[in-house]
Design a protein around this motif. Structure first.
Motif, PDB file in Angstrom:
ATOM      1  N   GLY A  89       0.829  -8.011 -23.650  1.00  0.00           N
ATOM      2  CA  GLY A  89      -0.146  -7.566 -24.425  1.00  0.00           C
ATOM      3  C   GLY A  89       0.334  -6.382 -25.488  1.00  0.00           C
ATOM      4  O   GLY A  89      -0.222  -6.419 -26.553  1.00  0.00           O
ATOM      5  N   LEU A  90       0.975  -5.443 -25.167  1.00  0.00           N
ATOM      6  CA  LEU A  90       1.175  -4.161 -25.832  1.00  0.00           C
ATOM      7  C   LEU A  90       2.092  -4.479 -27.040  1.00  0.00           C
ATOM      8  O   LEU A  90       1.701  -4.123 -28.322  1.00  0.00           O
ATOM      9  CB  LEU A  90       2.043  -2.993 -25.161  1.00  0.00           C
ATOM     10  CG  LEU A  90       0.991  -2.530 -24.145  1.00  0.00           C
ATOM     11  CD1 LEU A  90       1.907  -1.263 -23.354  1.00  0.00           C
ATOM     12  CD2 LEU A  90      -0.312  -1.790 -24.981  1.00  0.00           C
ATOM     13  N   ARG A  91       2.923  -5.633 -26.909  1.00  0.00           N
ATOM     14  CA  ARG A  91       3.737  -6.051 -28.022  1.00  0.00           C
ATOM     15  C   ARG A  91       2.799  -6.955 -29.087  1.00  0.00           C
ATOM     16  O   ARG A  91       2.807  -6.546 -30.331  1.00  0.00           O
ATOM     17  CB  ARG A  91       4.869  -6.695 -27.657  1.00  0.00           C
ATOM     18  CG  ARG A  91       6.112  -6.276 -27.152  1.00  0.00           C
ATOM     19  CD  ARG A  91       7.110  -7.187 -26.399  1.00  0.00           C
ATOM     20  NE  ARG A  91       7.487  -8.064 -27.324  1.00  0.00           N
ATOM     21  CZ  ARG A  91       8.256  -9.317 -26.976  1.00  0.00           C
ATOM     22  NH1 ARG A  91       8.399  -9.496 -25.854  1.00  0.00           N
ATOM     23  NH2 ARG A  91       8.572 -10.063 -28.239  1.00  0.00           N
TER      24      ARG A  91
ATOM     25  N   PHE B 267      18.016  -1.411 -29.615  1.00  0.00           N
ATOM     26  CA  PHE B 267      17.098  -1.923 -28.305  1.00  0.00           C
ATOM     27  C   PHE B 267      17.401  -3.153 -27.799  1.00  0.00           C
ATOM     28  O   PHE B 267      17.119  -3.584 -26.723  1.00  0.00           O
ATOM     29  CB  PHE B 267      15.443  -1.898 -29.115  1.00  0.00           C
ATOM     30  CG  PHE B 267      14.895  -0.486 -29.065  1.00  0.00           C
ATOM     31  CD1 PHE B 267      14.880   0.241 -27.916  1.00  0.00           C
ATOM     32  CD2 PHE B 267      14.570   0.163 -29.997  1.00  0.00           C
ATOM     33  CE1 PHE B 267      14.358   1.492 -27.745  1.00  0.00           C
ATOM     34  CE2 PHE B 267      14.065   1.247 -29.974  1.00  0.00           C
ATOM     35  CZ  PHE B 267      13.760   2.071 -29.006  1.00  0.00           C
ATOM     36  N   GLU B 268      17.758  -4.120 -28.919  1.00  0.00           N
ATOM     37  CA  GLU B 268      18.168  -5.760 -28.333  1.00  0.00           C
ATOM     38  C   GLU B 268      19.286  -5.371 -27.374  1.00  0.00           C
ATOM     39  O   GLU B 268      19.420  -6.008 -26.412  1.00  0.00           O
ATOM     40  CB  GLU B 268      18.530  -6.376 -29.590  1.00  0.00           C
ATOM     41  CG  GLU B 268      17.564  -6.941 -30.532  1.00  0.00           C
ATOM     42  CD  GLU B 268      17.697  -7.325 -31.908  1.00  0.00           C
ATOM     43  OE1 GLU B 268      16.812  -7.965 -32.379  1.00  0.00           O
ATOM     44  OE2 GLU B 268      18.907  -7.166 -32.317  1.00  0.00           O
ATOM     45  N   ARG B 269      20.204  -4.530 -27.800  1.00  0.00           N
ATOM     46  CA  ARG B 269      21.328  -4.354 -26.762  1.00  0.00           C
ATOM     47  C   ARG B 269      20.851  -3.802 -25.444  1.00  0.00           C
ATOM     48  O   ARG B 269      21.496  -4.222 -24.277  1.00  0.00           O
ATOM     49  CB  ARG B 269      22.266  -3.365 -27.234  1.00  0.00           C
ATOM     50  CG  ARG B 269      23.197  -3.815 -28.694  1.00  0.00           C
ATOM     51  CD  ARG B 269      24.116  -2.656 -29.277  1.00  0.00           C
ATOM     52  NE  ARG B 269      25.221  -2.429 -28.360  1.00  0.00           N
ATOM     53  CZ  ARG B 269      25.777  -1.295 -28.494  1.00  0.00           C
ATOM     54  NH1 ARG B 269      25.863  -0.562 -29.580  1.00  0.00           N
ATOM     55  NH2 ARG B 269      26.655  -0.768 -27.486  1.00  0.00           N
TER      56      ARG B 269
ATOM     57  N   GLU C 112       6.254 -13.710 -36.638  1.00  0.00           N
ATOM     58  CA  GLU C 112       7.581 -14.332 -35.619  1.00  0.00           C
ATOM     59  C   GLU C 112       7.561 -13.394 -34.366  1.00  0.00           C
ATOM     60  O   GLU C 112       7.509 -14.127 -33.346  1.00  0.00           O
ATOM     61  CB  GLU C 112       9.012 -14.026 -36.418  1.00  0.00           C
ATOM     62  CG  GLU C 112       9.040 -15.116 -37.282  1.00  0.00           C
ATOM     63  CD  GLU C 112      10.452 -14.864 -38.195  1.00  0.00           C
ATOM     64  OE1 GLU C 112      11.126 -14.042 -37.741  1.00  0.00           O
ATOM     65  OE2 GLU C 112      10.657 -15.757 -38.925  1.00  0.00           O
ATOM     66  N   GLU C 113       7.426 -12.227 -34.551  1.00  0.00           N
ATOM     67  CA  GLU C 113       7.207 -11.274 -33.490  1.00  0.00           C
ATOM     68  C   GLU C 113       5.995 -11.332 -32.639  1.00  0.00           C
ATOM     69  O   GLU C 113       5.900 -11.248 -31.369  1.00  0.00           O
ATOM     70  CB  GLU C 113       7.405  -9.565 -33.910  1.00  0.00           C
ATOM     71  CG  GLU C 113       7.328  -8.821 -32.519  1.00  0.00           C
ATOM     72  CD  GLU C 113       8.861  -9.013 -31.929  1.00  0.00           C
ATOM     73  OE1 GLU C 113       8.630  -8.457 -30.462  1.00  0.00           O
ATOM     74  OE2 GLU C 113       9.647  -9.547 -32.047  1.00  0.00           O
ATOM     75  N   LEU C 114       4.880 -11.477 -33.260  1.00  0.00           N
ATOM     76  CA  LEU C 114       3.463 -11.841 -32.654  1.00  0.00           C
ATOM     77  C   LEU C 114       3.755 -13.272 -31.681  1.00  0.00           C
ATOM     78  O   LEU C 114       3.204 -13.108 -30.562  1.00  0.00           O
ATOM     79  CB  LEU C 114       2.696 -11.919 -33.801  1.00  0.00           C
ATOM     80  CG  LEU C 114       1.044 -12.423 -32.958  1.00  0.00           C
ATOM     81  CD1 LEU C 114       0.771 -11.421 -32.074  1.00  0.00           C
ATOM     82  CD2 LEU C 114       0.241 -12.652 -34.146  1.00  0.00           C
ATOM     83  N   ALA C 115       4.155 -14.189 -32.316  1.00  0.00           N
ATOM     84  CA  ALA C 115       4.492 -15.606 -31.348  1.00  0.00           C
ATOM     85  C   ALA C 115       5.486 -15.331 -30.415  1.00  0.00           C
ATOM     86  O   ALA C 115       5.085 -15.527 -29.231  1.00  0.00           O
ATOM     87  CB  ALA C 115       5.000 -16.596 -32.519  1.00  0.00           C
ATOM     88  N   ALA C 116       6.435 -14.402 -30.432  1.00  0.00           N
ATOM     89  CA  ALA C 116       7.301 -14.274 -29.239  1.00  0.00           C
ATOM     90  C   ALA C 116       6.615 -13.324 -28.131  1.00  0.00           C
ATOM     91  O   ALA C 116       6.745 -13.454 -27.150  1.00  0.00           O
ATOM     92  CB  ALA C 116       8.409 -13.226 -29.861  1.00  0.00           C
ATOM     93  N   ALA C 117       5.690 -12.396 -28.564  1.00  0.00           N
ATOM     94  CA  ALA C 117       4.899 -11.681 -27.769  1.00  0.00           C
ATOM     95  C   ALA C 117       3.899 -12.529 -26.974  1.00  0.00           C
ATOM     96  O   ALA C 117       3.612 -12.253 -25.764  1.00  0.00           O
ATOM     97  CB  ALA C 117       4.218 -10.164 -28.604  1.00  0.00           C
TER      98      ALA C 117
ATOM     99  N   VAL D  99      12.199  -3.100 -29.457  1.00  0.00           N
ATOM    100  CA  VAL D  99      12.288  -4.045 -30.407  1.00  0.00           C
ATOM    101  C   VAL D  99      11.181  -4.330 -31.448  1.00  0.00           C
ATOM    102  O   VAL D  99      11.190  -3.967 -32.403  1.00  0.00           O
ATOM    103  CB  VAL D  99      12.834  -5.263 -29.985  1.00  0.00           C
ATOM    104  CG1 VAL D  99      12.888  -6.516 -31.098  1.00  0.00           C
ATOM    105  CG2 VAL D  99      14.257  -5.130 -29.539  1.00  0.00           C
ATOM    106  N   ALA D 100       9.896  -4.517 -30.670  1.00  0.00           N
ATOM    107  CA  ALA D 100       8.542  -4.540 -31.315  1.00  0.00           C
ATOM    108  C   ALA D 100       8.172  -3.262 -32.214  1.00  0.00           C
ATOM    109  O   ALA D 100       7.704  -3.497 -33.155  1.00  0.00           O
ATOM    110  CB  ALA D 100       7.542  -4.701 -30.304  1.00  0.00           C
ATOM    111  N   SER D 101       8.475  -2.281 -31.618  1.00  0.00           N
ATOM    112  CA  SER D 101       8.225  -0.826 -32.431  1.00  0.00           C
ATOM    113  C   SER D 101       8.975  -0.468 -33.413  1.00  0.00           C
ATOM    114  O   SER D 101       8.466  -0.238 -34.600  1.00  0.00           O
ATOM    115  CB  SER D 101       8.208   0.322 -31.262  1.00  0.00           C
ATOM    116  OG  SER D 101       7.418   0.424 -30.284  1.00  0.00           O
TER     117      SER D 101
END
Length: 581
Positions: free
Chosen positions: A87-89, A41-43, A76-81, A50-52
């Motif tokens: 919102g969904l992330r 997903f990153e690619r 970390e992922e919450l901060a990025a979202a 990526v979040a999923s």
């Protein structure tokens, strides 16, 4: 030439496989596949994908109780979202943190996170409604309420699960099938806890239909497991057994050792509920033996726990304790607080039953500490009961030990008085022995027997001359001793076979056979009878067992047996204890 699947398709397939592995509680495999999905997903520069994938990484880490690692990934992922205002992330990572709170035993913190996620979701849904995301959130809300353990919370869990069902039913076709089935299973569990068994089974049937329609094999196995647990709670062991056996087979096919162990646990309890204790023990040993060769180490404490339950129900306390201690060692090697908490309960219970109350008290104290740390209310209740039981039993055992020491001292004193031919002292101690209910004839015989052999006639006369007044024996009525000849049971059945009486195993139940006097009609025969060690359960519950009744007549054969079939040793037996056949 046909083209292969695109990179996004491969990533989505990896994500689905990781989700399947998480549901099967195969943490290592799930983590590996989710990591592959995240890289793909990153690619593709797909932030949602990526979040999923990270959400599944959190779930996989929590299966092995790596709580801090899971929290770090989600935070970390919450901060990025939040920075990307996605919102969904953000909702997905709040849900991941909700799972972390549940793993820590903090359902109220989990509900606070659910409220935050709901606010973010409502804001995002104002532009684009997303019933799938709403259903997933409500499913976790139901899980958080269930963890609280109160009746009000269970009702709230049921309401949340029903709302989740409604949302999933409005999601895009083909997208929410397994999730809707999971929601119906949550409805089942809540209804069972609330005592609404019939309604719960109907929910399970709805879940099973959905799983069959969408080809969700994992969901079908999970449904069977929940149905078996519901039947067990309702007190229907036969139905629980059938569902648990099917679930066990499906989990084994899908290589889910943890869930297979859970299904085996239900199966063992169901067999015990049907009074099939020997079958339960045999099945537990069989499954554990097959599992230990290549099983998941995280399932080891659960699998051993199944054998512990089977042994406890067979009243094999020492074997059960040894196996329970092995299960606890396995849990400790995993450094799993939940596994240690579960494995420690039977160890504490068995130590109490075996009289090791101090050790049981220490284990119960540790169990209480761990249960509080995990927020396990049921565990706290069990630990508190065990502590009270250990304190109570300690007093009982100390009193019993004091009485046993007193009885032992009396017997030793009696021996000394007999050795010294001290009549008055012998009479005084013998009266105390008669009045002490903890002094047993066999214990007295074992200690004073060697003394009597030094002068049988003289000490017998000493005994008669120094009887307590209250318990005095009349010489004229005194019972005499006679010699009993014991016969070899194997030769006994050999003689029967020569006489065309070929008894089968269920009718060869004579363990010992004696004759008083010489062969003939005037002699007497006595014997002991026991069922076979591996007899079916129904035989143990039979008041008048046909084999035992037949063997009563077999004992009488000793009256006319020739002496070449007897043992060399002669057994001294009191005449008044014999029963003529």
């Amino acid at each position: 030439m046909p083209r292969g699947p695109s990179l996004p398709d491969v990533a989505a397939a990896k994500l689905r496989e990781a989700r399947r592995l998480v549901r099967l509680q195969r943490s290592f495999d799930a983590e590996r596949v989710a990591e592959d999905a995240k890289v793909l997903f990153e690619r593709c520069e797909d932030a949602g994908g990526v979040a999923s994938a990270k959400y599944l990484l959190v779930e996989a880490a929590l299966l092995e109780e790596r709580i801090e690692e899971a929290r770090q990934v989600a935070t970390e992922e919450l901060a990025a979202a939040e920075k990307a205002k996605d919102g969904l992330r953000e909702v997905a990572m709040l849900r991941a943190l909700l799972l972390v709170s549940l793993a820590e035993g903090k359902p109220l913190d989990a509900l606070e996170l659910a409220a935050k996620a709901e606010a973010v979701l409502l804001k995002a849904a104002a532009a684009t409604p997303n019933p799938q995301a709403a259903g997933e959130l409500l499913l976790q809300v139901a899980q958080s309420h269930m963890a609280q353990g109160t009746t009000a919370a269970q009702q709230a869990a049921l309401n949340a699960a029903l709302q989740a069902v409604d949302h999933f039913s409005r999601a895009a076709e083909g997208q929410a099938g397994p999730f809707e089935a999971d929601a119906w299973r949550a409805v089942l569990n809540a209804r069972v806890v609330l005592g609404k068994f019939e309604d719960g089974i109907r929910a399970a049937e709805a879940a099973m239909v959905i799983c069959v329609d969408c080809g969700d094999e994992v969901g079908q196995a999970l449904c069977l497991l929940n149905i078996s647990q519901a039947h067990l709670a309702r007190g229907l062991p036969l139905k629980a057994k059938k569902a648990a056996e099917k679930a066990l087979g499906q989990f084994q096919e899908q290589n889910s050792d943890l869930l297979a162990a859970e299904a085996l646990d239900v199966l063992i309890q169901a067999l015990v509920g049907q009074e099939q204790r020997k079958d339960a023990l045999q099945r537990a040993k069989q499954e554990l033996s097959a599992f230990l060769s290549s099983g998941d180490k995280w399932a080891t404490p659960r699998m051993r726990g199944c054998l512990v339950k089977a042994l406890m129900n067979m009243d094999k306390k020492k074997e059960a304790l040894a196996e329970a201690e092995r299960a606890l060692e396995s849990a400790q090697s995993l450094k799993s607080l939940r596994a240690m908490n579960e494995a420690m309960k039977p160890v504490a219970i068995l130590n109490i039953q075996l009289g090791k109350v101090d050790k049981a008290k220490d284990l119960a104290d540790e169990l209480l500490r761990m249960s509080k740390q995990l927020g396990d209310l049921d565990g706290e209740a069990v630990a508190t009961q065990l502590i009270c039981k250990a304190v109570q039993e300690r007093g009982v055992f100390e009193e019993k030990a004091a009485l046993e020491r007193e009885a032992e001292d009396l017997i030793i004193e009696l021996k000394k008085a007999m050795t010294d031919r001290d009549g008055p002292r012998f009479k005084e101690v013998l009266e105390k022995c008669y009045e002490n209910e903890n002094v047993f004839t066999e214990d007295v015989e074992e200690i004073i027997g060697p003394v009597i052999l030094t002068d049988p006639d003289g000490l017998y006369e000493f005994f008669l001359n120094n009887q307590p007044e209250k318990w005095k024996i009349d010489r004229a009525d005194d019972r005499k001793f006679d010699a009993a000849q014991q016969f070899d049971r194997r030769l006994l059945y050999y003689v029967f076979r020569l006489g065309a009486m070929g008894y089968g195993p269920g009718f060869r139940l004579v363990k010992t056979d004696f004759r008083l006097g010489e062969p003939g009609q005037s002699s007497k025969a006595v014997g002991t009878l026991n069922l076979m060690e591996n007899c079916p359960d129904w035989e143990e519950r039979t008041a008048w067992h046909p084999g035992l009744l037949d063997c009563v007549l077999q004992v009488g054969a000793a009256r006319v047996m020739t002496n070449d079939l007897q043992y060399k040793a002669k057994i001294e037996t009191e005449e008044h204890r014999t029963v003529a056949t």
